[in-house]
Design a protein around this motif. Structure first.
Motif, PDB file in Angstrom:
ATOM      1  N   ARG B 255      43.629  29.380  43.409  1.00 13.29           N
ATOM      2  CA  ARG B 255      43.795  30.016  42.099  1.00 13.29           C
ATOM      3  C   ARG B 255      44.254  31.435  42.341  1.00 13.29           C
ATOM      4  O   ARG B 255      43.706  32.145  43.177  1.00 13.29           O
ATOM      5  CB  ARG B 255      42.461  30.052  41.365  1.00 13.29           C
ATOM      6  N   MET B 331      34.096  27.140  54.370  1.00 12.68           N
ATOM      7  CA  MET B 331      33.189  27.345  53.240  1.00 12.68           C
ATOM      8  C   MET B 331      31.826  26.737  53.526  1.00 12.68           C
ATOM      9  O   MET B 331      30.773  27.348  53.286  1.00 12.68           O
ATOM     10  CB  MET B 331      33.772  26.705  51.972  1.00 12.68           C
ATOM     11  N   ARG B 337      30.393  28.526  47.738  1.00  8.59           N
ATOM     12  CA  ARG B 337      30.995  27.554  46.829  1.00  8.59           C
ATOM     13  C   ARG B 337      32.429  27.955  46.517  1.00  8.59           C
ATOM     14  O   ARG B 337      33.198  27.188  45.948  1.00  8.59           O
ATOM     15  CB  ARG B 337      30.197  27.467  45.526  1.00  8.59           C
ATOM     16  N   SER B 338      32.756  29.175  46.883  1.00  9.21           N
ATOM     17  CA  SER B 338      34.130  29.626  46.665  1.00  9.21           C
ATOM     18  C   SER B 338      34.447  30.642  47.763  1.00  9.21           C
ATOM     19  O   SER B 338      33.549  31.324  48.261  1.00  9.21           O
ATOM     20  CB  SER B 338      34.240  30.231  45.262  1.00  9.21           C
ATOM     21  N   SER B 350      41.875  32.624  45.419  1.00  3.13           N
ATOM     22  CA  SER B 350      40.610  32.100  45.870  1.00  3.13           C
ATOM     23  C   SER B 350      40.598  30.584  45.784  1.00  3.13           C
ATOM     24  O   SER B 350      41.367  29.973  45.037  1.00  3.13           O
ATOM     25  CB  SER B 350      39.460  32.702  45.070  1.00  3.13           C
ATOM     26  N   ILE B 351      39.758  30.008  46.600  1.00  2.00           N
ATOM     27  CA  ILE B 351      39.591  28.556  46.630  1.00  2.00           C
ATOM     28  C   ILE B 351      38.143  28.278  46.232  1.00  2.00           C
ATOM     29  O   ILE B 351      37.230  28.926  46.747  1.00  2.00           O
ATOM     30  CB  ILE B 351      39.828  28.030  48.058  1.00  2.00           C
ATOM     31  N   THR B 352      37.969  27.316  45.337  1.00  2.00           N
ATOM     32  CA  THR B 352      36.597  26.955  44.976  1.00  2.00           C
ATOM     33  C   THR B 352      36.395  25.481  45.247  1.00  2.00           C
ATOM     34  O   THR B 352      37.365  24.726  45.383  1.00  2.00           O
ATOM     35  CB  THR B 352      36.336  27.207  43.481  1.00  2.00           C
ATOM     36  N   SER B 354      35.474  23.372  43.279  1.00  2.00           N
ATOM     37  CA  SER B 354      36.025  22.549  42.195  1.00  2.00           C
ATOM     38  C   SER B 354      37.540  22.403  42.351  1.00  2.00           C
ATOM     39  O   SER B 354      38.091  21.355  42.034  1.00  2.00           O
ATOM     40  CB  SER B 354      35.656  23.132  40.838  1.00  2.00           C
ATOM     41  N   SER B 355      38.212  23.414  42.864  1.00  2.00           N
ATOM     42  CA  SER B 355      39.657  23.238  43.031  1.00  2.00           C
ATOM     43  C   SER B 355      39.944  22.216  44.137  1.00  2.00           C
ATOM     44  O   SER B 355      40.922  21.484  44.077  1.00  2.00           O
ATOM     45  CB  SER B 355      40.344  24.579  43.319  1.00  2.00           C
TER      46      SER B 355
END
Ligand SMILES: Nc1ncnc2c1ncn2[C@@H]1O[C@H](COP(=O)(O)OP(=O)(O)OP(=O)(O)O)[C@@H](O)[C@H]1O
Ligand SMILES: [Mg+2]
Lengths: 419, 381, 253
Positions: B255, B331, B337-338, B350-352, B354-355
């Motif tokens: 994101r 992670m 979590r992100s 950023s990467i989470t 959920s992504s």
């Protein structure tokens, strides 16, 4: 089949192993071990102390010079005192070196030992000159003064002390300065000092025209042998690296030749040469013999050098589209070069020594002086042949190492090769 | 384009390569993979005729390789080997210049080319051109090996386990570098490896071999989702869902529309950044990632010191050119979590979790399909 | 480098061959009459076809000269090489290595020649010169061989609780044996060659008929001496090559 000639020890590989240890990776191991064993740096520089003991023995225990009524008779021993002040100075330097090496803190003594060692070596010809001049006063003109074993020992001791000091000091501008100073003192003693009065110099004066002719002959013989040996040996070694049959045949034959005593080979060469109507005595058999002896180190090192070329580099070269000739010229030859040159160096040293023997079959060279000296029991004549021979060998050794240091790519200098 | 048609190589009684056919379209990367001794190297080396095929035909860009002199052929095919094979007696520059010189290029043309290639593989020309191979690290040497193979701009590149001798960390870097270069240059590449993850990451298509025979030749997704037989299935491994993440780069999945708080000169931070989010990343005046802010704490009136968690971007962020799989692994390792994405420290996204989930569900159909699959299919005979 | 496969042959027959060669050589040098008749036919013009001193005596003189000097060389050289690689002698390692390196560039004849003024004429200077010159390859190879033993192996031995002497005797020397033996072989072969020349300083041996033959222009003498000297050297080389293989531990080579 159960044996091989002494061929598979690569010329110079132990030497390489030794010098590798001195520089680079190996040094770290030695240091490590010192740390592990927890031994503190020695208070006594044992090497320098040993050198000083040798020098002191030379000063005190054996004759410094010898006086002879003429060229042939055996000499009477003369002590260090015959060199007068210079002699006492030598003794003082040796005592000082001993004192420094056992008594002082390592931080102080590096330079001191270096200077004392170089001093002992530098003063020697002056001291000998003084001894000669003073001993010859009042003696008849055939009388001679020759170098005694004491002088040789003092010089050896000085060299050891010098080495110990140089090793302890690391990089320093003092080293080349001292080397130049020593050379300067030696040369000046020959010009201004009493060196020309020494028996060896007298002998040279008598023989000088003949001497240089013989040096030239010696160089020519060795040069021819080395040149032919290289011209034949390098292609032969290259062939050996390509073909197993050629390899085992060549290495065995060349190895057997190497074991045959040079005098015997020269003797044996007379017969086939005579059979085809060629002179069995003189330059021809000498050149043939020298070529044959030069072959082994050159063939063997060329073979090992080429066989040891990194498979990855060869594969990369081929994969990039090099032809066989390009691969040889651009990859294999430069990578094998250090070993090939090392072979040529070993061959040069060998050939200069064997060229002396060819004097027996009438080929000339410095060997003539040696053998005549033996025949007449004239030591000066023998030395006049032997010492320049040593100088030639050392010079050839240095010269070829010099060539190697320029010709070999810095990418592969010291390290790599003969695993 | 490279086309192999029923290619065979026999050594006496053993058949090292047995009727292999496949075609690599121009500009694609084909990864040859399979267990040790299955014939990968042999196949590769037949293409530049370092090994002569015993049967079949090979075409490179439409020409039968047997119609040209092998040397000529090889000069137009880049070749990188596992042991690198840099010439130890030549400098980096001369190593790179080897093929151009063989092709008779002028010096004026070679010199700039060397600089260009060193920059391409991410090494400073001024520093590296004059070095000798023994002065290089393993990773640097590999880069030079690639630069050397690319020197004469060959349309085709053969690489035999080029990163095999490099440690895992450098290997990941080199893979990223290779992917970047390939995006730029669009060579036709055959790349041999042992490493399934490497294959999945780099391949447009994978050719999986066993005992000299081609088992399956298809996209990585196809090998993962529709293995042709049990061997392919087993070879690709059990963690196929995860492996698929190896195909996606962080840069493509992150994101970028994230809120950040800036450090203000007065030792304060710009609090307005806290909108709906509980946490926002904190950057300094140069955009360098410094940590994150707990907006909740700020709202409750705690001090800035309490609200800010400082982090080191070298440890707690990922680069955009690594795979989602590696990012996920980082992670999990950190318990986040992100995770922020940075380029040399500069926050870019950023990467989470959920992504990542979203990426996985986009191919969810395959996953459900796989889980219900019975894997009893026979090997093709 | 990897040695050719046949070098590590361990069968009994190579040893048998060497022993057989030794017997054949011994038989050959005892056939004084055979030499006389063959050389007499080859050189009908020669006044006397065989050298007045019997071949057996010349060979034994030669062997004695080489044996004494090489024996001393081994007795001094190997311990010296070992000592400079121990903690107690490591200070001297560099100077010994440099000296040995330097010495190997000397022509052997020059060493013989330099000994003469110091030690006079005859056997003594010859023995000393051969001894000194023979030291160089022995010391150099002993040091190189011991230093080539991987540090990890010595560590492992220490880890197993071996004492220093045990490490030397059970790990280092067996592993270095081949290289040390190669140095001995080089040394002995060079000594056999130099001993031939030493005939010129009155040390006797197989050089006598060669040098004498050249001086009195009797080629029969030359052939006799040269042939036997060459055979002796080759035989010695074969023997030492065999020894080199036999001292190599089975796992190596
Ligand atoms: N020159 C040769 N002579 C005989 N057999 C060979 C030769 N080269 C390769 N082989 C055999 O051919 C088979 C394939 O070898 P190849 O080198 O292509 O395997 P690979 O897939 O590259 O293996 P690795 O992953 O270990 O590199 C092997 O079984 C090997 O033993
Ligand atoms: Mg392979």
């Amino acid at each position: 089949m159960g044996w091989m000639p002494p061929s598979l020890r690569v010329t110079g590989s132990p030497r390489k192993a030794l010098s590798n240890r001195q520089a680079g990776q190996g040094g770290a191991i030695v240091r490590n071990m010192t740390v592990i064993s927890g031994r503190p740096a020695r208070r006594v520089d044992r090497v320098a102390a040993f050198g000083a003991v040798v020098a002191l023995a030379g000063c005190l225990l054996v004759p410094f010079a010898e006086f002879r009524a003429n060229r042939i008779v055996s000499g009477a021993p003369e002590p260090l005192s015959s060199a007068g002040t210079a002699g006492w100075l030598l003794l003082a330097l040796a005592v000082a070196a001993f004192g420094l090496s056992v008594a002082f803190r390592p931080a102080w003594r590096g330079r001191g030992i270096l200077i004392l060692g170089a001093g002992l070596v530098a003063l020697m010809p002056w001291a000998l000159g003084f001894a000669a001049v003073s001993l010859l006063i009042g003696a008849g003109s055939p009388a001679r003064v020759s170098i005694g074993s004491g002088a040789w020992l003092v010089m050896l001791g000085g060299a050891i002390i010098w080495f110990a000091g140089a090793r302890g000091l690391g990089r320093s501008r003092l080293k080349p300065v001292l080397a130049v100073a020593v050379i300067g003192l030696w040369v000046s003693s020959a010009v201004f000092g009493g060196v020309p009065e020494l028996s060896l110099a007298r002998e040279y004066a008598v023989q000088s025209t003949r001497f240089w002719g013989l040096v030239r002959e010696h160089l020519m013989l060795s040069g021819l042998g080395l040149a032919f040996g290289t011209l034949i040996g390098v292609p032969l070694g290259a062939l050996a690296s390509r073909n197993n049959l050629v390899r085992s045949a060549t290495l065995s034959v060349v190895g057997v030749i190497q074991t045959v005593p040079s005098l015997a080979l020269l003797g044996l060469l007379v017969f086939p040469l005579a059979a085809v109507g060629l002179p069995g005595i003189g330059t021809l058999p000498a050149t043939i013999a020298l070529t044959l002896y030069a072959l082994l180190p050159i063939v063997r090192n060329t073979y090992v050098g080429l066989a040891g070329v990194d498979e990855g580099a060869l594969d990369a070269g081929r994969g990039m589209g090099m032809s066989k000739a390009q691969l040889l010229l651009r990859v294999e030859a430069p990578l094998a070069l250090p070993l090939v040159l090392e072979g040529v160096r070993a061959a040069a040293v060998l050939v200069i020594g064997i060229a002396a023997v060819t004097a027996f079959v009438g080929a000339g060279g410095l060997g003539i002086l040696v053998f005549q000296g033996w025949g007449q029991q004239a030591d000066d004549l023998t030395l006049l042949g032997a010492l320049p021979m040593v100088a030639l060998a050392l010079f050839a050794d240095l010269a070829i190492r010099g060539v190697a240091s320029v010709a070999v790519s810095p990418g592969i200098r010291q390290e790599e090769v003969a695993r | 384009m490279i086309r192999l048609d029923n290619v065979v190589k026999r050594y006496g009684d053993t058949t090292a390569v047995d009727g292999v056919s496949f075609e690599v379209p121009t500009g694609e990367v084909c990864v040859l993979i399979g267990p040790s001794g299955c014939g990968k190297t042999t196949t590769l080396r037949m293409i530049n005729r370092l090994i002569e095929p015993s049967g079949g035909t090979i075409e490179v860009d439409g020409r039968d390789i047997m119609s040209a002199r092998p040397e000529e052929l090889r000069r137009h095919i880049g070749y990188v080997i596992q042991s690198v094979g840099l010439f130890p007696h030549l400098t980096v520059a001369d190593n790179i210049a080897t093929v151009p010189r063989l092709l008779g290029w002028k010096d004026e043309r070679i010199k700039p080319r060397i600089g260009e290639l060193l920059e391409l593989v991410g090494l400073d020309p001024d520093e590296y051109a004059g070095k000798y191979p023994r002065q290089l690290s393993g990773g640097e040497a590999q880069r030079i090996g690639v630069a050397r193979a690319l020197a004469a701009d060959p349309p085709v590149l053969l690489m035999d386990e080029p990163f095999g001798a490099v440690d895992p960390l450098n290997r990941g870097h080199l893979q990223g570098e290779f992917a970047r270069i390939q995006r730029e240059l669009k060579k036709t590449v055959i790349f041999v490896t042992h490493d399934v993850d490497e294959a999945i990451r780099l391949a447009d298509r994978i050719a999986l071999m066993r005992d000299g025979r081609l088992q399956q030749y298809d996209t990585p997704e196809a090998l993962l989702d529709h293995p042709a037989n049990k061997f392919v299935h087993d070879f690709m491994g059990a963690d196929r869902a995860l492996k698929r993440l190896g195909r996606v780069l962080v840069g493509d999945a992150m994101r970028t529309d994230i809120e950040v708080a800036r450090i203000l000169d007065a030792g304060d931070i710009d609090r307005d950044a806290c909108g709906d989010a509980r946490f926002v990343y904190l950057v300094d005046g140069n955009g360098l990632l410094r940590g994150w802010v707990d907006c909740h704490d700020l709202d409750e009136g705690r001090s800035i010191d309490d609200a800010v968690t400082e982090i080191d971007w070298r440890e707690a962020s990922v680069a955009p050119d690594i795979s989602l799989k590696d990012a996920l692994s980082t992670m999990i390792g950190l318990g986040f979590r992100s995770i922020p994405v940075t380029e040399s420290g500069t926050l870019v996204g950023s990467i989470t979790l959920s992504s990542i989930e979203a990426t996985m569900t986009s191919s969810d159909s395959h996953i459900t399909q796989l889980s219900g699959e019975t894997l009893s299919s026979e090997e093709p005979s | 480098m990897s040695a050719p496969a046949h070098m590590s042959s361990r069968g009994w027959w190579p040893t048998a061959l060497v022993i057989l060669g030794g017997f054949a050589f011994a038989w050959l040098i005892m056939q004084q009459d055979l030499w006389a008749s063959v050389l007499g036919q080859l050189f009908p013009g020669a006044r006397s076809p065989v050298y007045p001193v019997p071949l057996v005596d010349l060979t034994l003189q030669h062997l004695a000269l080489v044996g004494i000097s090489s024996g001393l060389t081994i007795l001094v050289g190997i311990p010296l090489g070992i000592w400079v690689t121990r903690a107690s002698g490591r200070d001297f390692r560099d100077i010994v290595a440099a000296g040995v390196d330097f010495g190997q560039t000397f022509p052997p004849i020059a060493v013989l020649a330099i000994m003469m003024p110091i030690l006079g004429f005859g056997l003594r200077p010859a023995v000393v010169a051969l001894f000194l010159y023979g030291l160089f390859p022995v010391v150099s190879n002993t040091v190189a061989g011991l230093e080539a033993v991987p540090e990890a192996l010595k560590d492992a031995a220490r880890g197993m609780g071996m004492k220093r002497l045990q490490i030397l005797g059970r790990v280092e020397l067996p592993l270095a044996a081949r290289i040390i033996m190669a140095g001995v072989r080089t040394s002995v072969i060079v000594n056999i060659g130099t001993a031939t020349v030493a005939a010129a300083v009155g040390a006797g041996g197989l050089g006598d008929p060669i040098i004498g033959g050249i001086q009195v222009q009797n080629l029969a003498y030359v052939l006799e001496g040269a042939l036997v000297a060459a055979l002796l050297a080759i035989l010695a080389d074969m023997t030492l090559a065999r020894a080199e293989e036999l001292v190599t531990p089975r796992g190596l080579g």
